[in-house]
Design a protein around this motif. Structure first.
Motif, mmCIF file in Angstrom:
data_model
loop_
_atom_site.group_PDB
_atom_site.id
_atom_site.type_symbol
_atom_site.label_atom_id
_atom_site.label_comp_id
_atom_site.label_asym_id
_atom_site.label_seq_id
_atom_site.Cartn_x
_atom_site.Cartn_y
_atom_site.Cartn_z
ATOM 1 N N HIS A 1 0.826 -1.203 0.000
ATOM 2 C CA HIS A 1 0.000 0.000 0.000
ATOM 3 C C HIS A 1 0.862 1.256 0.000
ATOM 4 O O HIS A 1 0.326 2.371 -0.033
ATOM 5 C CB HIS A 1 -0.901 -0.017 1.240
ATOM 6 N N ARG A 2 2.192 1.084 0.072
ATOM 7 C CA ARG A 2 3.208 2.126 0.052
ATOM 8 C C ARG A 2 3.247 2.966 1.317
ATOM 9 O O ARG A 2 3.919 4.006 1.360
ATOM 10 C CB ARG A 2 3.051 3.048 -1.172
ATOM 11 N N ALA A 3 2.539 2.542 2.364
ATOM 12 C CA ALA A 3 2.591 3.283 3.635
ATOM 13 C C ALA A 3 3.972 3.181 4.256
ATOM 14 O O ALA A 3 4.536 4.181 4.731
ATOM 15 C CB ALA A 3 1.535 2.754 4.590
ATOM 16 N N ARG B 1 -2.443 11.199 5.722
ATOM 17 C CA ARG B 1 -2.962 9.825 5.696
ATOM 18 C C ARG B 1 -2.474 8.999 6.875
ATOM 19 O O ARG B 1 -3.281 8.357 7.559
ATOM 20 C CB ARG B 1 -2.600 9.143 4.369
ATOM 21 N N TRP C 1 3.052 7.979 1.451
ATOM 22 C CA TRP C 1 1.754 8.583 1.756
ATOM 23 C C TRP C 1 1.931 10.061 2.078
ATOM 24 O O TRP C 1 2.942 10.489 2.634
ATOM 25 C CB TRP C 1 1.121 7.896 2.954
ATOM 26 N N ARG C 2 0.909 10.840 1.737
ATOM 27 C CA ARG C 2 0.875 12.212 2.226
ATOM 28 C C ARG C 2 0.750 12.193 3.746
ATOM 29 O O ARG C 2 0.152 11.290 4.317
ATOM 30 C CB ARG C 2 -0.298 12.968 1.610
#
Length: 401
Positions: A243-245, A254, A250-251
């Motif tokens: 999810h690329r967290a 988020r 992430w911005r």
């Protein structure tokens, strides 16, 4: 947001999060080294004097129960799952063989760690749970989250079957049932059981090794019971990477929003469980059910909260982030070295402080290995670039694969 990377092209925030997790593990492990087994979860089982806990011990227990216990194990396992997925993605056609070679070496390291130092070693559990990771690597983030939730519920269901009878007996005032006697010996204030654990904790290194070798089968049974919860955290970490967290992409709003939602989900039930156990004066059945079973979904959620908060914080960089990133790059070495330091403080072959301090005193002493990690990790990374155990693990796995 821009992803901060170091000269070795590593994600600094992810390494710093791993360092934060290793520090949190020390706050859990210190009680394994300092107290008889019953005292790990129950502050009334052991304290500054024989069978006397202090008010400070109860406060420290409550803080640990709500904010520390199993949250950092969850976080550590999440990062382990994400790390394995990263290596699998980079290893191409050799991913299965390389991964299983790494798990085999990790199990050997964990077995040696458990025999010599830490009875609660997690590396063996990670090696077993990690066997499933290649089967999950192709799944989407949503599927991985679903699997994580299902495994947590499986753990809660199995734990309810195991401890539910003892909780019912406790409510009914039945103290002579097999279930009640079992939990009292393991998690309560039974004098004979505590005396037995004190004897074990004060044994010499040769006695410990002989005893632990003789109980490997029972140890592996306990390890196997932890697989669903550890694999749940690993799947969660893999999902967050996909999810690329955990990639730091992430911005900022988020991860902050995720942290707020998970904290609101986790903290009220954890406070309620702490009150439930305390209000009844720590009956063994409530201690076991609360800490090992009922808190599991909320421990997982709060571990996720910590990950989100840390990724948002560490994305800003700074001196603390860089120092924690160095600790994280040596996470395996530091995990093992903290056991060496805690052993030197509490074991018979060291200062012999096992059973001589309460929970609050043990927590204070836990800052010694934490300070050592924070000091030596940047020095080692600057000179050698990789931890000694990480280097051994990598070289041994390459030789096997």
């Amino acid at each position: 947001m821009a992803v901060l990377r170091d000269p070795a092209n590593r994600i600094v925030a992810l390494d710093a999060l791993r360092g934060f997790a290793v520090i949190g593990i020390v706050w859990m492990n210190v009680y394994v080294f300092a107290l008889p087994g019953q005292g790990y979860l129950n502050p009334t089982a052991w304290g500054p004097g024989i069978h006397e806990e202090s008010a400070a011990d109860r406060v420290v227990w409550a803080i640990g129960f709500i904010f520390v216990e199993d949250k950092f194990r969850t976080l550590f396992a999440m990062l382990f799952g994400a790390g394995c997925l990263i290596l699998i993605e980079r290893s191409g056609g050799r991913r299965w063989r390389s991964h299983y070679a790494r798990m085999a070496i990790l199990f050997v390291l964990g077995l040696a760690h458990a025999l010599l130092l830490a009875s609660n070693d997690v590396l063996r559990a990670y090696a077993f749970a990690g066997l499933a990771i290649p089967f999950l690597a192709h799944l989407s983030a949503r599927s991985l989250y679903t699997i994580a939730i299902g495994l947590v519920l499986l753990h809660v269901g199995a734990g309810t079957v195991m401890f539910g009878g003892a909780v019912v007996d406790a409510y009914a005032g039945r103290t002579g049932s097999d279930a009640a006697l079992f939990v009292e010996r393991q998690f309560g204030r039974d004098p004979a059981a505590i005396a037995y654990m004190l004897e074990q904790g004060r044994e010499g290194l040769d006695e410990r090794i002989a005893r632990r070798i003789g109980s490997v089968r029972s140890q592996l049974t306990v390890v196997a019971a932890s697989i669903p919860l550890n694999l749940a955290a690993m799947a969660l970490g893999m999902g967050l990477w996909k999810h690329r967290a955990l990639a730091g992409e992430w911005r900022l709003e988020r991860p902050r929003h995720l942290a707020a939602v998970t904290a609101l989900f986790a903290l009220p039930p954890l406070f309620a469980l702490a009150w439930w156990i305390t209000d009844r004066d720590f009956p063994a059945a409530f201690v076991a059910a609360g800490a090992l079973v009922l808190s599991a979904p909320f421990d997982t959620a709060l571990g996720l909260c910590y990950a989100a908060l840390a990724m948002a914080l560490f994305a800003q960089g700074g001196a603390l982030t860089k120092r924690l990133a160095a600790v994280g790059r040596l996470s395996l070495t530091n995990y093992l070295m903290t056991s060496v330091i805690l052993g030197a403080i509490f074991a018979n072959w060291g200062l012999g402080l096992f059973g001589e301090v309460g929970r609050a005193g043990a927590l204070a002493l836990s800052f010694l290995p934490i300070a050592a990690m924070l000091w030596w990790s940047p020095v080692w990374i600057a000179r050698f670039g990789q931890g000694p155990v990480e280097r051994l693990w990598r070289a041994s796995a390459q030789a096997l694969s």
